[in-house]
Design a protein around this motif. Structure first.
Motif, PDB file in Angstrom:
ATOM      1  N   GLU A  74     -10.503   4.928  -1.126  1.00 12.37           N
ATOM      2  CA  GLU A  74     -10.267   3.702  -1.888  1.00 12.37           C
ATOM      3  C   GLU A  74     -11.354   2.661  -1.629  1.00 12.37           C
ATOM      4  O   GLU A  74     -11.892   2.068  -2.572  1.00 12.37           O
ATOM      5  N   SER A  75     -11.707   2.429  -0.379  1.00 15.05           N
ATOM      6  CA  SER A  75     -12.717   1.424  -0.073  1.00 15.05           C
ATOM      7  C   SER A  75     -14.080   1.826  -0.624  1.00 15.05           C
ATOM      8  O   SER A  75     -14.844   0.972  -1.110  1.00 15.05           O
TER       9      SER A  75
ATOM     10  N   LEU B 232      -1.142   8.672  -2.227  1.00 19.89           N
ATOM     11  CA  LEU B 232      -1.347   7.306  -1.750  1.00 19.89           C
ATOM     12  C   LEU B 232      -2.419   6.596  -2.572  1.00 19.89           C
ATOM     13  O   LEU B 232      -2.259   5.427  -2.944  1.00 19.89           O
ATOM     14  N   PHE B 233      -3.513   7.291  -2.850  1.00 16.11           N
ATOM     15  CA  PHE B 233      -4.588   6.679  -3.621  1.00 16.11           C
ATOM     16  C   PHE B 233      -4.132   6.346  -5.037  1.00 16.11           C
ATOM     17  O   PHE B 233      -4.374   5.243  -5.541  1.00 16.11           O
ATOM     18  N   GLU B 234      -3.473   7.297  -5.693  1.00 10.76           N
ATOM     19  CA  GLU B 234      -3.100   7.100  -7.092  1.00 10.76           C
ATOM     20  C   GLU B 234      -1.945   6.122  -7.256  1.00 10.76           C
ATOM     21  O   GLU B 234      -1.696   5.649  -8.373  1.00 10.76           O
ATOM     22  N   ALA B 235      -1.253   5.782  -6.167  1.00 11.77           N
ATOM     23  CA  ALA B 235      -0.246   4.718  -6.236  1.00 11.77           C
ATOM     24  C   ALA B 235      -0.915   3.357  -6.407  1.00 11.77           C
ATOM     25  O   ALA B 235      -0.277   2.394  -6.853  1.00 11.77           O
ATOM     26  N   ARG B 236      -2.217   3.279  -6.062  1.00  9.46           N
ATOM     27  CA  ARG B 236      -2.948   2.011  -6.153  1.00  9.46           C
ATOM     28  C   ARG B 236      -4.070   2.034  -7.186  1.00  9.46           C
ATOM     29  O   ARG B 236      -4.604   0.985  -7.537  1.00  9.46           O
ATOM     30  N   SER B 237      -4.434   3.224  -7.649  1.00  7.88           N
ATOM     31  CA  SER B 237      -5.534   3.335  -8.600  1.00  7.88           C
ATOM     32  C   SER B 237      -5.256   4.480  -9.557  1.00  7.88           C
ATOM     33  O   SER B 237      -4.693   5.509  -9.165  1.00  7.88           O
ATOM     34  N   HIS B 238      -5.673   4.302 -10.806  1.00  8.12           N
ATOM     35  CA  HIS B 238      -5.437   5.336 -11.820  1.00  8.12           C
ATOM     36  C   HIS B 238      -6.698   6.115 -12.149  1.00  8.12           C
ATOM     37  O   HIS B 238      -6.734   6.846 -13.142  1.00  8.12           O
TER      38      HIS B 238
END
Length: 240
Positions: A114-115, A76-82
């Motif tokens: 993420e936050s 989930l995290f890496e779908a929004r951040s690399h």
């Protein structure tokens, strides 16, 4: 090759140089009722059956679910951040892991990471490195999160931190495993000349034990030509 076979081969390869030294051999992975591996060496077929030394199934189930939560949170995290993060999560042991929906926990974990990362990553002093510790939130299954970023580390690693005690190597449990596996020896021997049993301390909390040296004073009943314990964490073999 199925995942189970791939993992078994990966684990066995750690011990092949010790088991067979410099002697050339060939390896195959047959199907049941044959053992997990057949090693052809010096005109002989040696079967190797592998099994894990697990303290109890409840511990193994807990570890598997913690790994699944981390895998889902990382996805989930890496779908929004690399950003390739090094994440460590402290899981609470005194909770019910038997009936667990991992997705809400994984979503919570991905969101908190993420936050936290968004709050610091763009600051000038954090362009090459930052380190975050989160211990101030309340969650039934998670009590702490560590997040580390270093621009030289390009491969992410998300891993659990669990508290556990390390008991002495369990003589009765080892004999139970040997006895259970010995019931299948007639099937194993349909495809090899002799069969060895390799019991693995796999390197997960439910398989960690101490004082393996005391096993040398114990006589185990085994139908196998060789019975050995392989310690992934140490890389050594203990002959029983």
């Amino acid at each position: 090759m199925p995942d189970k076979q791939s993992r078994e081969l990966f684990l066995l390869e750690k011990f092949l140089p010790t088991l067979f030294a410099e002697t050339p051999f060939s390896l195959s992975q047959p199907k049941p009722p044959l053992p997990d591996f057949i090693i052809q060496v010096e005109g002989k077929k040696i079967g190797i059956e592998m099994t894990a030394l697990i303290l109890n199934e409840e511990s193994r189930e807990r570890e598997a679910k913690q790994d699944a939560i981390l895998d889902e949170a990382q996805r989930l995290f890496e779908a929004r951040s690399h950003l390739p993060l090094q994440v460590t999560v402290g899981f609470s042991e005194a909770v019910d892991w038997s009936a667990l929906n991992r997705k809400p926990i994984a979503a919570f974990l991905a969101g908190i990471i993420e936050s936290s990362v968004l709050a610091v990553k763009d600051l000038p002093q954090n362009q090459a490195q930052f380190d975050i510790r989160i211990e101030s939130f309340i969650h039934s299954h998670i009590h702490s999160v560590g997040i580390f970023y270093l621009d030289r580390l390009t491969t992410p690693c998300w891993s659990p931190i669990t508290s556990f005690w390390v008991p002495d190597a369990p003589v009765a449990k080892i004999q139970e495993i040997i006895t259970r596996k010995s019931n299948n020896i007639s099937g194993y021997l349909t495809g090899c000349d002799e069969v060895w049993l390799l019991i693995l301390e796999t390197g997960s909390p439910s398989s960690y034990f101490d004082r393996f040296e005391k096993l040398q004073d114990t006589i185990f009943e085994s139908g196998f030509a060789r019975t050995v314990i392989g310690r992934i964490s140490k890389g050594d073999l203990i002959e029983l």
